[in-house]
Design a protein around this motif. Structure first.
Motif, short mmCIF file in Angstrom:
data_model
loop_
_atom_site.label_atom_id
_atom_site.label_comp_id
_atom_site.label_asym_id
_atom_site.label_seq_id
_atom_site.Cartn_x
_atom_site.Cartn_y
_atom_site.Cartn_z
N GLU A 90 -1.11 24.96 62.43
CA GLU A 90 -0.66 26.01 61.51
C GLU A 90 -1.41 27.31 61.81
O GLU A 90 -0.83 28.40 61.77
CB GLU A 90 -0.84 25.59 60.06
CG GLU A 90 -0.52 26.68 59.05
CD GLU A 90 0.90 27.24 59.15
OE1 GLU A 90 1.11 28.37 58.68
OE2 GLU A 90 1.81 26.57 59.69
N ARG A 138 0.14 28.77 64.86
CA ARG A 138 1.40 29.41 64.48
C ARG A 138 1.14 30.78 63.87
O ARG A 138 1.79 31.77 64.22
CB ARG A 138 2.18 28.53 63.50
CG ARG A 138 3.59 29.05 63.18
CD ARG A 138 4.13 28.46 61.88
NE ARG A 138 3.33 28.84 60.72
CZ ARG A 138 3.32 30.06 60.16
NH1 ARG A 138 4.06 31.02 60.65
NH2 ARG A 138 2.56 30.31 59.12
N LYS A 139 0.16 30.85 62.98
CA LYS A 139 -0.14 32.11 62.30
C LYS A 139 -0.59 33.19 63.29
O LYS A 139 -0.08 34.32 63.25
CB LYS A 139 -1.23 31.88 61.25
CG LYS A 139 -1.61 33.14 60.49
CD LYS A 139 -2.65 32.85 59.42
CE LYS A 139 -2.94 34.11 58.64
NZ LYS A 139 -3.76 33.86 57.46
N SER A 184 -0.01 33.30 66.45
CA SER A 184 1.13 33.60 67.32
C SER A 184 2.02 34.66 66.69
O SER A 184 2.43 35.62 67.36
CB SER A 184 1.94 32.34 67.60
OG SER A 184 1.20 31.38 68.31
N GLU A 185 2.32 34.49 65.42
CA GLU A 185 3.13 35.48 64.71
C GLU A 185 2.45 36.84 64.66
O GLU A 185 3.10 37.87 64.84
CB GLU A 185 3.44 35.01 63.28
CG GLU A 185 4.50 33.94 63.22
CD GLU A 185 4.89 33.60 61.79
OE1 GLU A 185 4.17 33.98 60.84
OE2 GLU A 185 5.93 32.95 61.63
N VAL A 186 1.15 36.85 64.45
CA VAL A 186 0.41 38.12 64.43
C VAL A 186 0.52 38.81 65.79
O VAL A 186 0.76 40.02 65.86
CB VAL A 186 -1.07 37.89 64.04
CG1 VAL A 186 -1.92 39.12 64.35
CG2 VAL A 186 -1.17 37.53 62.56
N VAL A 207 2.91 38.54 68.02
CA VAL A 207 4.27 39.05 68.18
C VAL A 207 4.43 40.35 67.39
O VAL A 207 4.94 41.34 67.91
CB VAL A 207 5.32 38.00 67.74
CG1 VAL A 207 6.71 38.61 67.62
CG2 VAL A 207 5.34 36.84 68.72
N GLN A 208 3.99 40.35 66.15
CA GLN A 208 4.14 41.54 65.30
C GLN A 208 3.29 42.71 65.81
O GLN A 208 3.75 43.85 65.83
CB GLN A 208 3.75 41.21 63.86
CG GLN A 208 4.71 40.27 63.18
CD GLN A 208 4.19 39.81 61.82
OE1 GLN A 208 3.17 40.25 61.33
NE2 GLN A 208 4.92 38.89 61.21
N ILE A 215 5.19 34.01 73.71
CA ILE A 215 3.82 33.56 73.41
C ILE A 215 3.56 32.30 74.23
O ILE A 215 4.32 31.34 74.18
CB ILE A 215 3.64 33.25 71.91
CG1 ILE A 215 3.83 34.51 71.07
CG2 ILE A 215 2.27 32.62 71.65
CD1 ILE A 215 2.76 35.57 71.23
N GLY A 232 -1.91 38.17 57.44
CA GLY A 232 -0.65 37.78 58.05
C GLY A 232 0.19 38.93 58.56
O GLY A 232 1.29 38.73 59.03
N LYS A 233 -0.32 40.18 58.43
CA LYS A 233 0.44 41.34 58.89
C LYS A 233 -0.48 42.25 59.70
O LYS A 233 -1.63 42.44 59.33
CB LYS A 233 0.99 42.14 57.71
CG LYS A 233 1.95 41.36 56.87
CD LYS A 233 2.40 42.18 55.70
CE LYS A 233 3.31 41.33 54.79
NZ LYS A 233 3.62 42.01 53.56
#
Length: 147
Positions: free
Chosen positions: A67, A70-71, A73-75, A77-78, A85, A143-144
């Motif tokens: 998890e 995943r977190k 990875s999203e950061v 990408v953003q 990734i 998360g952002k």
């Protein structure tokens, strides 16, 4: 102390210490930035001593570590507009369990191959690393990406 318990005396492998900068600690992993400005490249190290493989983690710990992968990875990408990734847990040179999370773009120096062994790392300047570490710490914390 059980090796599967988060360690109060957690230590990074010397190679990880030499090649990375500390971003933050998540509940399961220490998040590191690879000191190579050619790629947005994070490394997550579960804060357990003497682990070599993902299957050394208990199932619930493995789920929690993934998890966190995943977190971040999203950061990536953003924050960097990654096209892809790459996630890998090789450990051939550094036996301590660690997971590479690398933001890739079609214009990066190694595209479309792996990043390993392509050219020499280009360290971040002190100023660039300070700015990036603050940005990543804030983004991973909430998360952002920060603006």
């Amino acid at each position: 102390m059980d090796k599967k318990t988060l360690s109060e005396t957690f230590e990074l492998h010397p190679r990880l210490t030499a090649d990375t900068l500390v971003v933050t600690d998540l509940p399961q992993c220490r998040v590191l930035l690879m000191n190579d400005s050619r790629y947005p490249w994070l490394i997550l190290v579960p804060r357990h001593n003497e682990l070599r493989e993902l299957h050394d983690l208990a199932p619930t710990e493995l789920a929690a570590v993934m998890e966190e992968v995943r977190k971040v990875s999203e950061v990536l990408v953003q924050a960097f507009g990654a096209f892809k990734i790459n996630v890998a847990a090789l450990g051939n040179m550094v036996p301590q369990l660690h997971i590479h999370v690398i933001a890739r773009s079609q214009s990066d120096p190694a595209w479309p191959g792996p990043v390993w062994g392509v050219g020499a790392p280009l360290a971040y300047s002190d100023e660039a690393s300070s700015v990036l570490l603050l940005k990543l710490e804030a983004a991973i914390g909430n998360g952002k990406p920060s603006t």
